[in-house]
Design a protein around this motif. Structure first.
Motif, short mmCIF file in Angstrom:
data_model
loop_
_atom_site.label_atom_id
_atom_site.label_comp_id
_atom_site.label_asym_id
_atom_site.label_seq_id
_atom_site.Cartn_x
_atom_site.Cartn_y
_atom_site.Cartn_z
N GLU A 1 57.32 40.23 92.77
CA GLU A 1 57.47 40.12 94.15
C GLU A 1 57.35 41.44 95.13
O GLU A 1 58.51 41.83 94.23
CB GLU A 1 58.70 38.83 93.86
CG GLU A 1 59.22 38.67 93.84
CD GLU A 1 60.57 38.52 94.72
OE1 GLU A 1 60.17 39.93 96.38
OE2 GLU A 1 61.71 38.79 94.47
N GLU B 1 54.71 39.55 99.18
CA GLU B 1 53.37 39.27 98.33
C GLU B 1 54.64 38.96 96.90
O GLU B 1 55.11 39.26 96.66
CB GLU B 1 53.21 41.10 98.30
CG GLU B 1 52.49 41.98 99.16
CD GLU B 1 52.46 43.16 98.77
OE1 GLU B 1 52.63 43.71 97.90
OE2 GLU B 1 51.75 44.16 99.99
N HIS B 2 53.03 38.28 95.84
CA HIS B 2 53.36 38.31 95.12
C HIS B 2 52.31 37.83 94.11
O HIS B 2 50.91 38.12 94.34
CB HIS B 2 53.54 36.17 94.84
CG HIS B 2 55.32 35.99 96.03
ND1 HIS B 2 55.07 35.83 97.89
CD2 HIS B 2 56.26 35.90 95.02
CE1 HIS B 2 56.28 36.02 97.09
NE2 HIS B 2 57.18 35.34 96.45
N GLU B 3 52.77 38.50 92.39
CA GLU B 3 51.32 38.77 92.30
C GLU B 3 51.85 38.00 90.95
O GLU B 3 52.34 38.30 90.19
CB GLU B 3 51.07 40.35 92.31
CG GLU B 3 50.35 39.99 91.07
CD GLU B 3 50.19 41.91 90.08
OE1 GLU B 3 50.58 42.15 89.40
OE2 GLU B 3 49.49 42.73 91.30
N GLU C 1 44.79 38.58 87.17
CA GLU C 1 45.47 38.83 88.42
C GLU C 1 45.59 38.20 89.50
O GLU C 1 43.91 38.43 90.25
CB GLU C 1 45.76 40.66 88.50
CG GLU C 1 45.90 41.92 87.76
CD GLU C 1 46.45 43.49 88.33
OE1 GLU C 1 46.83 44.10 89.10
OE2 GLU C 1 44.84 43.77 88.42
N THR D 1 46.46 37.19 93.11
CA THR D 1 47.49 37.82 94.25
C THR D 1 47.53 36.80 95.67
O THR D 1 46.86 36.85 96.31
CB THR D 1 47.37 39.60 94.41
OG1 THR D 1 47.49 40.10 93.35
CG2 THR D 1 48.16 39.86 95.51
N ARG E 1 48.97 38.02 99.53
CA ARG E 1 49.94 39.11 100.51
C ARG E 1 49.98 38.67 102.31
O ARG E 1 48.97 37.65 102.71
CB ARG E 1 49.40 40.56 100.95
CG ARG E 1 49.30 40.77 99.46
CD ARG E 1 48.69 42.46 99.64
NE ARG E 1 48.54 43.28 98.49
CZ ARG E 1 47.64 43.01 97.48
NH1 ARG E 1 46.29 42.07 97.61
NH2 ARG E 1 47.18 43.70 96.01
#
Length: 257
Positions: A148, A207-209, A220, A222, A224
């Motif tokens: 994050e 942002e979180h991935e 992945e 993600t 944003r």
């Protein structure tokens, strides 16, 4: 509902999210900010005067809002929610980082008024959570890393949203429960590990991935946030939905459903 829509009180009106909530409400017909407070003096926000937070209990009695929206800090949030519960005002809480004792205090408030809590009020994050749960369940044995990124003033790390995503992963993958925060030196992965990384830089809204990696396969997921307005809009959606409901604890997913 009156002709001004749901009457909203906003705490932390001088903070990043408090300002966003007030400004977002000014563009809507279903909610109206009738009370805003802050611990230190600040100018009016979007035409709404900001009062002293120390006077919140009496101000709640005078202005009689339907819902209080709080994005402050754990200590102040518990204080504000307790005051709202005493006044019979519903609460939308976006604050995170509560201790066990503070969690109990919030639960006590929910015994007398409706309290809706969320670590993130973005509809995109709600969709991400569903995708993460499905992916984690469909990919047994895959390594998982959660990263994050937030602005340089964010206090808690990892973010409340990252912790929620970790809970989602662990529910789908009970074999993963060991949170490893960053790595240094000799640090190969160990069985049961989830890597957790927090970055703080600039004015990044959020942002979180979630990365899932197996043999020759990498996925992945993600999200944003382009601005904090996304979270403010969701919090106001929650306030409009929560007004008039029975006492208890609610979740943002119920608003979306």
């Amino acid at each position: 509902m009156t002709d001004v829509g749901v009457r909203v009180a906003v705490t932390g009106a001088g903070g990043r999210m408090g300002r966003e909530v007030i400004e977002a409400a000014a563009d809507r017909d279903d909610v109206t900010v009738t009370l805003a407070v802050n611990r230190s003096p600040v100018d009016a926000v979007a035409g709404v005067d900001v009062a002293d937070a120390a006077k919140l209990p009496e101000l709640l009695a005078e202005s009689d809002p339907d819902v209080l929206v709080d994005f402050t800090g754990p200590d102040s949030s518990v204080e504000y929610v307790a005051a709202a519960a005493e006044a019979g005002v519903a609460c939308v809480v976006g604050t995170t980082g509560f201790t066990e004792a503070q969690e109990t205090a919030l639960a006590d408030a929910a015994a007398s008024v409706p309290v809706l809590r969320a670590s993130n009020f973005s509809r995109g994050i709600a969709a991400l959570r569903r995708a993460v749960s499905a992916a984690a369940a469909a990919l047994p044995g895959y390594d998982v890393e959660v990263t994050e990124t937030h602005h340089n003033g964010k206090v808690d790390a990892p973010s409340g949203t990252a912790l929620t995503l970790l809970d989602d992963v662990e529910e789908a993958r009970p074999d993963l429960s060991d949170h490893v925060h960053g790595r240094e030196g000799d640090a190969p992965r160990t069985e049961g590990e989830i890597g957790v990384h927090a970055r703080r830089a600039g004015d990044i809204a959020g942002e979180h991935e979630v990365l899932l990696a197996g043999d020759e396969n990498v996925l992945e997921l993600t999200h944003r946030a382009g601005s904090r307005r996304v979270f403010a809009a969701g919090a106001l959606d929650a306030a409009a939905w929560l007004a008039g409901r029975n006492a208890g604890t609610y979740d943002f997913t119920e608003v979306l459903e």
